[in-house]
Design an enzyme around this catalytic site. Structure first.
Site, mmCIF file in Angstrom:
data_model
loop_
_atom_site.group_PDB
_atom_site.id
_atom_site.type_symbol
_atom_site.label_atom_id
_atom_site.label_comp_id
_atom_site.label_asym_id
_atom_site.label_seq_id
_atom_site.Cartn_x
_atom_site.Cartn_y
_atom_site.Cartn_z
ATOM 1 N N GLY A 105 47.327 34.624 37.173
ATOM 2 C CA GLY A 105 47.093 35.876 36.485
ATOM 3 C C GLY A 105 47.951 36.973 37.076
ATOM 4 C CG ASP A 153 40.720 40.232 30.930
ATOM 5 O OD1 ASP A 153 41.096 40.449 29.755
ATOM 6 O OD2 ASP A 153 41.415 39.609 31.747
#
Length: 380
Positions: free
Chosen positions: A73, A189
């Site tokens: 990420g 998220d």
């Protein structure tokens, strides 16, 4: 000496986290935490996670070998590992930040957020490691993420029954974060690549790198910079940096549409799932939303319920979106009363649908594409 000082400071802050406190980088957060602690009637439960040695996780991941890299990420890499007792783990290693202090803050923020979370539909933290670097250790999800299963072109389409189960389980997990935790957690998220699947396909919300908590007396908070995923961001967050529970509700609505349609929130041509789905939601031709790979193999009643919930969640005005408690009631077969959710005519006229036809024109410095691999704890 500099590294020793940072590590010593980390240990002190980790100790405060372990007794129920959160690391704060901003003065307003520290002041809010003091206020929050005065209204908590019960002392925090002792966390169940433990501190791993670097030797343990280094050996488990075969020296963080690239073959064991399963996710990446914006701020971390995730490695698969096997402990000496045979347990499979996911080691999240923080990799980037502007300064050592910032990286330490991000680590402690996530640890403080997820450290006391315990729910079947939220990824379980096993522990952490602060030797030589900063690591979080989670249970490993061998079946990968919802995204990897839903969009794998080499596998049969995900069955409708499974999609419905994932929708219900994710709603339960998100409701827990908003209402069941000692402190209100806003994930920020929610997306298919951050929902992992256990061996029996039970969904678990993962990756709390962007998560924030809200004191009970706050209605919302403003956050900068704006971070998240294109196609999943609520208008008030994208435009003004304002977050509360309704920010996650919006993203959950997008997630429902992704489950139903098999389409990503933003496709390879940067076209929005919301822009595509809105006409079908408005004119009632909801069968057009169903993943064509399923044919007629879906439950019409469940489709009607899920699309109704999605249409409420993706409303541009946060005030008119449901709370997750209301979403959970609806998704678990609560009575659907469209008239009770009808907006006033003047509100409907002002309501602008949040769906970019062309996302290239927007600044994406701090935003991920929806199909970018996340730092999830899976085999994806």
């Amino acid at each position: 000496m500099r590294q020793l000082y940072l590590r010593s400071r980390s240990l002190k802050r980790l100790f405060s986290v372990s007794i129920g406190r959160r690391a704060k980088g901003e003065e307003e957060e520290e002041e809010a935490e003091v206020k929050e602690e005065t209204v908590i009637s019960q002392p925090p439960q002792k966390p169940s996670w433990r501190c791993f040695s670097f030797e343990e996780i280094h050996q488990a991941t075969n020296g963080f070998h690239r073959d064991n890299l399963v996710g990446r990420g914006g701020y971390a890499e995730v490695y698969k590992g096997v402990l000496g007792d045979g347990q499979t783990i996911a080691v999240k290693k923080l990799t980037s930040a502007s300064t050592d202090e910032q990286r330490e803050k991000e680590f402690l923020t996530e640890l403080g957020t997820v450290g006391h979370v315990k729910h079947p539909n939220v990824s379980a933290l096993l522990g952490c490691c602060i030797d030589k670097d900063l690591h979080l250790v989670f249970e490993f999800s061998s079946l990968g993420s919802v995204s990897s299963n839903l969009h794998d072109e080499n596998s049969p389409p995900m069955a409708w029954k499974l999609r419905h189960k994932i929708a219900v389980g994710t709603a339960r997990g998100l409701h827990y974060l908003h209402k069941g935790c000692q402190r209100r957690i806003i994930h920020r998220d929610i997306k298919a690549s951050n929902i992992l699947l256990t061996n029996n396909f039970e969904p678990q919300i993962s990756d709390f790198g962007l998560a924030r908590w809200l004191p009970s007396e706050w209605t919302h908070r403003a956050i900068a910079p704006i971070e998240g995923t294109f196609g999943c961001l609520a208008p008030e967050y994208f435009m003004h940096g304002i977050v509360d529970e309704k920010t996650d509700v919006f993203a959950f609505g997008v997630f429902l549409l992704e489950l139903i349609s098999g389409k990503k929130p933003v496709d390879g041509y940067h076209k929005s799932l919301l822009s595509w789905a809105k006409p079908y939601l408005n004119d009632g031709t909801i069968h057009m939303l169903v993943d064509p790979r399923l044919g007629e193999d879906y439950d019409g009643g469940q489709l009607k319920r899920l699309t109704f919930i999605a249409s409420l969640c993706i409303r541009a005005t946060a005030t008119w979106r449901p709370l997750m408690s209301e979403v959970l009631d609806l998704i678990e077969d609560g009575e659907m009363l469209p008239d009770s959710w009808k907006m006033p005519e003047e509100e409907e006229e002002e309501e602008e649908f949040w769906g970019f036809d062309d996302l290239d024109e927007y600044d994406s410095d701090n935003l991920d594409e929806c199909d970018t691999p996340s730092s999830s704890f899976s085999s994806t």
